[in-house]
Scaffold this active site. Structure first.
Site, short mmCIF file in Angstrom:
data_model
loop_
_atom_site.label_atom_id
_atom_site.label_comp_id
_atom_site.label_asym_id
_atom_site.label_seq_id
_atom_site.Cartn_x
_atom_site.Cartn_y
_atom_site.Cartn_z
N THR A 1 1.48 3.76 1.74
CA THR A 1 2.21 4.24 2.92
C THR A 1 3.20 3.22 3.48
OG1 THR A 1 0.51 3.39 4.39
CG2 THR A 1 0.26 5.68 3.67
N LYS A 2 3.27 2.04 2.91
CA LYS A 2 4.07 0.98 3.53
C LYS A 2 5.55 1.11 3.17
CE LYS A 2 0.63 -0.37 5.78
NZ LYS A 2 -0.53 -1.16 5.45
N ASN A 3 6.40 0.23 3.73
CA ASN A 3 7.86 0.40 3.59
C ASN A 3 8.34 0.30 2.15
OD1 ASN A 3 7.73 0.67 6.31
ND2 ASN A 3 9.45 -0.71 6.74
N TYR B 1 0.85 -1.19 0.00
CA TYR B 1 0.00 0.00 0.00
C TYR B 1 0.89 1.25 0.00
CZ TYR B 1 -3.56 3.31 1.59
OH TYR B 1 -4.40 4.38 1.68
#
Ligand SMILES: *Cc1c(COP(=O)(O)O)cnc(C)c1O
Length: 365
Positions: free
Chosen positions: A163-165, A161
């Site tokens: 916002t993920k790393n 997604y």
């Protein structure tokens, strides 16, 4: 991306296959399946593990809605237990007490990127013949006792997604044994099995068989085209995250109004989130007001997560009271997530530090 567009092959194809192979190689997973999201990966995993009506799945209130929603979606019952104070991960000692004859699985969440203490939970799974499902949306790259999360045979869901790393905009990956993922692949794409048909007839490749009512969760090559270079950049992203965390810890560790996040001896943290805790006895204002004060200083923060047992659906269906999970609630009331991203430059990090310390100084008790 352009190469993918020009190739004419937009959906699941050669790039997705390469991304799956490279992701499996990176994590040490026996196999990997590219999907539209981590939510899709968790949903597919539960179906692949035959979890359904009448079954119980033990999980945590300290997570995003997706982790429990999928349990509801397959018709099973989420049985919540409280978290450990230090990590906000499922407390293994409480898990044991929640196991009944109906328990089919334990769904753990590696909160913020700190690994769950997996060994005692794996022992419980072995003793009671339960499936361990891991929500690793935050846990890339996370190590437990030196081994990357996702390297085992059990189902593990990763999120790409925005916002993920690492990100593909929307996207997810399911890792696990080859056998499990073969089943998951069929479930994730209409329940369509070309191999099953081949078992009966040796004719044209246009033949397929629908072996179950599956989902439409496959990853597109357009997503994989983003994922492949993101995976290459992941180690660099991770070292920048660690550097930001070092700076935050150095600045906040000295304040008696603040509590910095831990990394226990068995853990290598992915640092998806930097969860700062306030010491209410040292401050005249509470967490909500601290967030407002930071906003006034141009710093955006959030809270991960509003415990799920307090959300309408779960509260009303299962009759939960807020203090049914006292550790989760107590920490929820005094925590906030600071900006943390590989693209944060030193000046931005300094701005965050300055604003937090100014709020603490202004509202000290
Ligand atoms: C982001 C997140 C998910 C869902 O990931 P998607 O890829 O958006 O479906 C699941 N669990 C947790 C803990 C998350 O933070």
């Amino acid at each position: 991306m352009v190469d993918t567009l020009r190739s004419g092959w937009l959906t699941s194809g050669p790039k997705t296959a390469r991304f799956e192979a490279e992701f499996a190689k990176y994590t040490g997973a026996p196999a990997a399946l590219g999907l539209h999201s981590a939510t899709a990966a968790l949903h597919t995993a539960l179906v692949a593990c035959d979890i359904g009506p009448g079954d119980e799945v033990i999980s945590t209130p300290m997570t995003f809605a997706a982790s429990l929603n999928v349990i509801e979606q397959v018709g099973a019952r989420p049985v919540l237990v409280d978290v450990e104070e230090a990590t906000l991960n499922l407390d293994p000692r409480l898990v044991e007490k929640a196991i009944t004859r109906k328990t089919k699985a334990i769904l753990v969440v590696h909160h913020a990127g700190h690994p769950v203490d997996l060994d005692p939970i794996r022992e419980l799974c072995a003793a009671h013949k339960l499936t361990l499902v891991e929500d690793a949306a935050h846990a890339l790259p996370t190590k437990y006792k030196g081994k990357l999360i996702g390297a085992g045979e059990n189902p593990v869901a990763f999120s790409f997604y925005a916002t993920k790393n690492m990100t593909t905009g929307e996207g997810g990956m399911l890792t696990g044994s080859k056998e499990l993922l073969e089943k998951a692949r069929v479930i994730s794409l209409h329940g369509m099995n070309r191999d099953a048909w081949k078992r009966y007839k040796k004719e044209g490749s246009w033949r397929y068989d629908i072996v179950l009512p599956g989902f439409k969760y496959n990853m597109m090559d357009l997503q994989a085209a983003l994922g492949l270079p993101q995976l290459q950049k992941l180690p660099g992203f991770h070292s920048r995250r660690k550097e930001v965390v070092r700076r935050y810890n150095a600045a906040f560790g000295k304040s008696d109004a603040l509590e910095t996040p831990v990394e226990l001896p068995y853990a290598e943290h992915a640092w998806h989130l930097y969860v700062l805790r306030l010491r209410p006895e040292a401050l005249k204002i509470g967490r909500d007001q601290v967030i407002e004060e930071l906003k006034a200083r141009n710093i955006g923060t959030s809270v991960h997560f509003i415990p799920l047992h307090t959300q309408s659906y779960y509260r009303e269906k299962y009759g939960y009271a807020p203090d049914d999970f006292p550790v989760a609630m107590r920490v929820f009331d005094r925590m906030l997530s600071l900006p943390l991203d590989a693209s944060l430059d030193d000046r931005s990090v300094d701005d965050v530090i300055e604003a937090v310390l100014d709020v603490v100084k202004t509202f000290r008790r």
